[in-house]
Design an enzyme around this catalytic site. Structure first.
Site, PDB file in Angstrom:
ATOM      1  N   GLN A 146      39.096  42.338  39.651  1.00  0.00           N
ATOM      2  CA  GLN A 146      37.659  42.096  39.511  1.00  0.00           C
ATOM      3  C   GLN A 146      37.037  43.164  38.613  1.00  0.00           C
ATOM      4  OE1 GLN A 146      35.978  40.912  43.733  1.00  0.00           O
ATOM      5  NE2 GLN A 146      37.769  42.220  43.992  1.00  0.00           N
ATOM      6  N   CYS A 148      27.138  32.481  19.277  1.00  0.00           N
ATOM      7  CA  CYS A 148      28.243  32.099  18.383  1.00  0.00           C
ATOM      8  C   CYS A 148      29.572  32.727  18.821  1.00  0.00           C
ATOM      9  CB  CYS A 148      27.917  32.509  16.939  1.00  0.00           C
ATOM     10  SG  CYS A 148      27.964  34.289  16.681  1.00  0.00           S
ATOM     11  N   ALA A 162      36.748  47.371  42.783  1.00  0.00           N
ATOM     12  CA  ALA A 162      36.182  48.624  42.267  1.00  0.00           C
ATOM     13  C   ALA A 162      36.728  49.857  42.975  1.00  0.00           C
ATOM     14  CB  ALA A 162      34.657  48.572  42.379  1.00  0.00           C
ATOM     15  N   ILE A 197      36.249  45.599  35.388  1.00  0.00           N
ATOM     16  CA  ILE A 197      35.955  45.368  33.963  1.00  0.00           C
ATOM     17  C   ILE A 197      36.302  46.597  33.126  1.00  0.00           C
ATOM     18  CG2 ILE A 197      34.141  43.666  34.420  1.00  0.00           C
ATOM     19  CD1 ILE A 197      32.096  45.948  34.181  1.00  0.00           C
ATOM     20  N   HIS A 233      36.612  38.971  36.191  1.00  0.00           N
ATOM     21  CA  HIS A 233      35.193  39.210  35.880  1.00  0.00           C
ATOM     22  C   HIS A 233      35.006  39.733  34.459  1.00  0.00           C
ATOM     23  CE1 HIS A 233      34.335  39.573  40.479  1.00  0.00           C
ATOM     24  NE2 HIS A 233      34.514  38.333  40.093  1.00  0.00           N
TER      25      HIS A 233
END
Ligand code: APR
Length: 261
Positions: free
Chosen positions: A103, A134, A24, A105, A123
């Site tokens: 890591q 589904c 991060a 996102i 991640h």
């Protein structure tokens, strides 16, 4: 400090397989808060509330999760790659990057120009949402629109299952292909560069160890000390953006014929 930048650039020039490992701290200069620094995400939220088991077990937990996820998504949506992301993309263009294990996102390595096959999102990603029942995939902005219109917990249009950003929460199983590939590439590299991670979350934080144990040189670039600083070959406690920009400058100089630094 300049000597350290030159040293890392020289090691990049002399290395064949270079892995960059990001956390991060690589994206704070793009306006996305990290997790464990003062004012970070876990300063404002209790991580215990966001375990995967809680998310699947109750409507209240899902509502809390989506509140936090919506707040985190806003700066990510607007964020632009910073000097560190751009330097890593440049390393790929120069043929000096095996892969980026991230890591994060936020999708900023792809936005910076790294190719998909070179970016391993350990991640997951916040850039789309999927149904836990589904696996139907939804664009993140489409779901955020529903939240803006008052939906507290979004469910799947097809099967009614709970929707969740395609990120890996604490207690959720790691993505198999990505995790295996990250281990393999960490064990095969000859230079492993950590940028902006506190190196406390497993299994991601074991990758630098895997690299070191298999003979790679380990460089750590992080504003604060990490538990692995002692075993690193070189540590830079500084800002990721300016540090990577300086290293890139020396790298380019060093790659120029008849040029040295
Ligand atoms: N330049 C360099 N280092 C920085 C910068 C910066 N601009 N900004 C922050 N840092 C450093 C901080 O000093 C801190 O040590 O980056 C580190 C970020 O650490 P964390 O917040 O713990 O983030 P990270 O290591 O990525 O966390 C791992 O934990 O919460 C989970 O899933 C989440 O992927 C995340 C994982």
């Amino acid at each position: 400090m300049e000597e350290k930048f030159k040293q890392v650039a020289q090691w990049i020039i002399n290395s064949k397989r270079i892995v960059v490992f990001g956390g991060a701290g690589l994206s704070t200069e793009s306006g996305i808060p990290d997790f464990r620094s003062p004012g970070g995400v876990w300063d404002r939220y209790n991580p215990e509330d966001f375990y995967f088991q809680k998310f699947i077990s109750s409507e209240t937990s899902r509502e809390k999760y989506w509140q936090m996820a919506t707040e985190m998504y806003e700066p990510m949506k607007k964020a632009q790659p910073n000097l560190a992301h751009l330097a890593i993309a440049e390393m790929e263009k120069l043929g000096k990057l095996d892969c980026v294990i991230t890591q994060n996102i936020d999708g900023l390595h792809l936005k910076a120009g790294n190719s998909e096959e070179k970016v391993i999102e350990l991640h997951g990603t916040a850039m789309y949402v999927s149904c836990l029942s589904c696996q139907k995939r939804y664009d993140r902005d489409e779901i955020q629109e529903r939240i803006k219109k008052g939906v507290k917990v979004p469910y799947c249009d097809d099967c009614g299952g709970p929707l969740k950003p395609a990120t890996i929460s604490f207690g959720q199983s790691m993505p198999e292909r990505e995790t295996q590939e990250a281990y393999d590439r960490s064990s095969l590299c000859d230079l492993f560069i950590v940028i902006g991670s506190s190196l406390v979350v497993q299994p991601a934080a074991s990758m630098p160890l895997v690299a070191k144990r298999n003979g790679a040189r380990l460089v750590i670039i992080n504003r604060d000390p990490t538990p692995y600083d002692d075993m690193a070959d070189l540590v830079i406690h500084g800002q990721a953006g300016p540090t990577m920009a300086s290293i890139l400058e020396y790298l380019k100089m060093g790659l120029m014929p008849h040029e040295s630094f």
